[in-house]
Design an enzyme around this catalytic site. Structure first.
Site, short mmCIF file in Angstrom:
data_model
loop_
_atom_site.label_atom_id
_atom_site.label_comp_id
_atom_site.label_asym_id
_atom_site.label_seq_id
_atom_site.Cartn_x
_atom_site.Cartn_y
_atom_site.Cartn_z
N TRP A 78 32.28 35.92 43.40
CA TRP A 78 33.53 35.41 43.95
C TRP A 78 33.37 35.03 45.41
CZ3 TRP A 78 38.66 35.53 41.61
CH2 TRP A 78 38.62 35.81 40.22
N TYR A 136 37.79 30.22 45.31
CA TYR A 136 39.12 30.84 45.26
C TYR A 136 39.63 31.09 46.68
CZ TYR A 136 42.69 34.32 43.80
OH TYR A 136 43.85 35.02 43.58
N ARG A 193 47.74 30.68 48.45
CA ARG A 193 47.24 31.14 47.16
C ARG A 193 48.18 32.17 46.53
NH1 ARG A 193 41.57 33.90 47.83
NH2 ARG A 193 42.83 35.80 48.04
N ASP A 194 48.23 32.17 45.20
CA ASP A 194 49.02 33.13 44.43
C ASP A 194 50.50 33.04 44.80
OD1 ASP A 194 49.35 35.04 42.48
OD2 ASP A 194 48.81 36.72 43.76
N SER A 212 47.37 38.47 45.28
CA SER A 212 46.05 38.00 45.71
C SER A 212 46.19 36.91 46.77
CB SER A 212 45.27 37.46 44.50
OG SER A 212 45.13 38.44 43.50
N ASP A 250 44.46 30.66 38.50
CA ASP A 250 45.93 30.80 38.47
C ASP A 250 46.70 29.67 39.16
OD1 ASP A 250 45.66 33.15 37.12
OD2 ASP A 250 46.60 34.42 38.61
N HIS A 257 45.57 31.56 30.69
CA HIS A 257 45.21 32.23 29.43
C HIS A 257 46.29 31.95 28.39
CE1 HIS A 257 48.17 35.48 30.13
NE2 HIS A 257 47.78 35.44 31.40
N TRP A 309 49.98 32.78 28.87
CA TRP A 309 50.70 32.09 29.94
C TRP A 309 50.93 30.63 29.57
CZ3 TRP A 309 48.90 32.53 35.78
CH2 TRP A 309 49.81 31.85 36.60
N ASN A 325 41.97 38.46 33.32
CA ASN A 325 42.96 38.98 32.37
C ASN A 325 42.26 39.79 31.29
OD1 ASN A 325 45.88 38.98 31.93
ND2 ASN A 325 45.39 37.99 29.99
N TRP A 374 49.40 43.52 33.26
CA TRP A 374 48.21 42.94 33.87
C TRP A 374 47.41 43.92 34.72
CZ3 TRP A 374 48.24 43.48 39.14
CH2 TRP A 374 49.48 43.77 39.73
N LYS A 422 35.32 38.03 35.87
CA LYS A 422 35.85 39.17 36.61
C LYS A 422 35.34 40.43 35.94
CE LYS A 422 38.61 41.46 39.46
NZ LYS A 422 38.37 41.51 40.92
N GLU A 450 36.71 46.67 40.20
CA GLU A 450 37.71 46.67 41.26
C GLU A 450 39.10 46.87 40.66
OE1 GLU A 450 37.37 43.04 43.41
OE2 GLU A 450 35.42 43.55 44.29
N ASP A 469 43.04 46.65 40.01
CA ASP A 469 44.06 45.59 40.10
C ASP A 469 45.19 45.98 41.05
OD1 ASP A 469 42.82 43.90 38.21
OD2 ASP A 469 43.70 45.05 36.56
#
Length: 386
Positions: free
Chosen positions: A82, A117, A122-123, A129, A170, A215, A218, A258, A318, A345, A349, A351
């Site tokens: 990443w 990313y 973002r997000d 995120s 996303d 995904h 969504w 996800n 999630w 992913k 780490e 979430d």
């Protein structure tokens, strides 16, 4: 990254929209291009493998030699790297160096998986995120000049390697379902221009681009898929105008960060009204709409973490879901539109402070959770050499 708002999709699940037309037909959909993963080894990221030493030590201390061995196998699985901040650009240099060493040692052509990313704003729908750049603070210029330009320079120079790059997880999905959120509506022009710029800047023969397509839970609902294909086509059109030639992508990435299974053993109740009830079905369903727009119906699917059957009551769960490591990259998938199952992913780490008991803050290593992923790992992990 959390799954963004599903309410709009769920409420509209019974409607059907006609697929819109666009002018990219025959330009971005090169059906003769070979699968970039065929005959190559997905780069094993030493940085991720090192973090798993803690998990190995935990199993060893408990006398669990079987799962300690499984950790060693996980450490030999290829994963994506990443690049989520300008400072993370050094991750590309480290990956190139390590991939070259592996290629020299094994004689196997390496394909390096990277995630791009760092969009401004973002997000926009969740903020879990949120990144370092803001449109209101000259973020788009900085994105282009301080992030995309060096990113492109680094990968373009490494012609002895192949790269699979996932673009901005996303982001464009928010433009399909979350435009009622003021932050997403305001960010939409930046998202389109920023991603189009990234695509046009990364047009190299050894670089294979996969635009994020969220995904099945969504965008996989009937009303959303044609709208998503239209948004993707619009961004590709902008990218083509930016460059001196038609901008092309290899395809799309799904399920990034996800928990959806690629080929679900059990169909969960919350998928009842969706034809995209696992990621294989989602790829097949979305692919038809992509082809209508002249886009390539080719996919990679993240299986780094796969929820256990019955672990979720709804698709919107999630955070640190009960799960296991999914099928290892390259596992046979029996879907002709899927280039490869991959670990974009990989588990480790957190979430966030939610889901699994005693979870730490987002981004922190969650060893107890990783132990669970190892214990629940897909059987394909047992075939990995150590």
């Amino acid at each position: 990254m959390r799954t963004s708002s599903l309410l709009a999709a769920l409420s509209a699940a019974g409607a059907v929209s006609a697929a819109p037309r666009f002018s990219l037909r025959q330009t971005t959909n090169d059906t003769t291009a070979p699968n970039p993963f065929t005959g190559k080894t997905l780069f094993v990221n030493p940085s991720y493998a090192t973090k798993l030493d803690q998990t190995h030590a935990s199993f060893t201390a408990a006398g669990d030699t079987a799962n300690a061995l499984r950790v060693r196998k996980v450490q030999n699985v290829g994963t994506f790297v990443w690049v989520s901040r300008i400072a993370d650009l050094s991750n590309i240099d480290a990956a190139i160096k390590s991939a070259r060493e592996a290629q020299s040692k094994t004689g196997e052509r390496q394909i390096v998986g990277l995630v791009l990313y760092n969009l401004p704003d973002r997000d926009c729908s969740a903020g879990e995120s949120a990144g370092e750049l803001k449109t209101a603070q000259d973020g788009l210029r900085r994105y282009k000049e301080e992030y995309i330009a060096p990113y492109a320079a680094k990968v373009s120079a490494a012609t002895d390697l192949d790269f699979a790059i996932v673009l901005e997880p996303d982001s464009l999905a928010n433009l399909v379902t979350n435009m009622e959120i003021p932050g997403c509506a305001a960010a939409a022009p930046t998202y389109r221009e920023g991603i189009a710029h990234a695509i046009s800047a990364l047009q190299f023969g050894h670089v294979h681009l996969y635009l994020d397509a969220a995904h099945g839970g969504w965008l996989g609902w009937d009303p959303n898929m044609p709208l998503a294909a239209k948004v993707f086509a619009e961004v590709l059109a902008i990218a083509s105008k930016n460059g001196t030639r038609e901008a092309k992508i290899r395809g799309f990435a799904t399920n990034v960060s996800n928990y959806n299974a690629f080929d679900a053993v059990v169909r969960e109740n919350y998928t009842e009204y969706s034809k995209s009830w696992d990621e294989s079905h989602y790829c097949t369903s979305l692919g038809a709409y992509l082809e209508e727009e002249g886009l390539p119906a080719r996919f990679i699917v993240d299986q780094g973490r796969v929820a256990m059957p019955g672990a979720r009551k709804e698709w919107g769960e999630w955070c640190n879901v009960e799960a296991g490591f999914g099928p290892v990259p390259g596992t046979s998938n029996n879907n002709t539109v899927v280039d490869s199952l991959v670990w974009i992913k990989p588990g480790g780490e957190s979430d966030g402070r939610c889901g699994f008991p005693n979870s730490p803050a987002a981004g922190q290593w969650h060893d107890e959770y990783v132990q669970m992923l190892v214990k629940n790992a897909h059987v394909s992990i047992d075939g990995v050499k150590v």
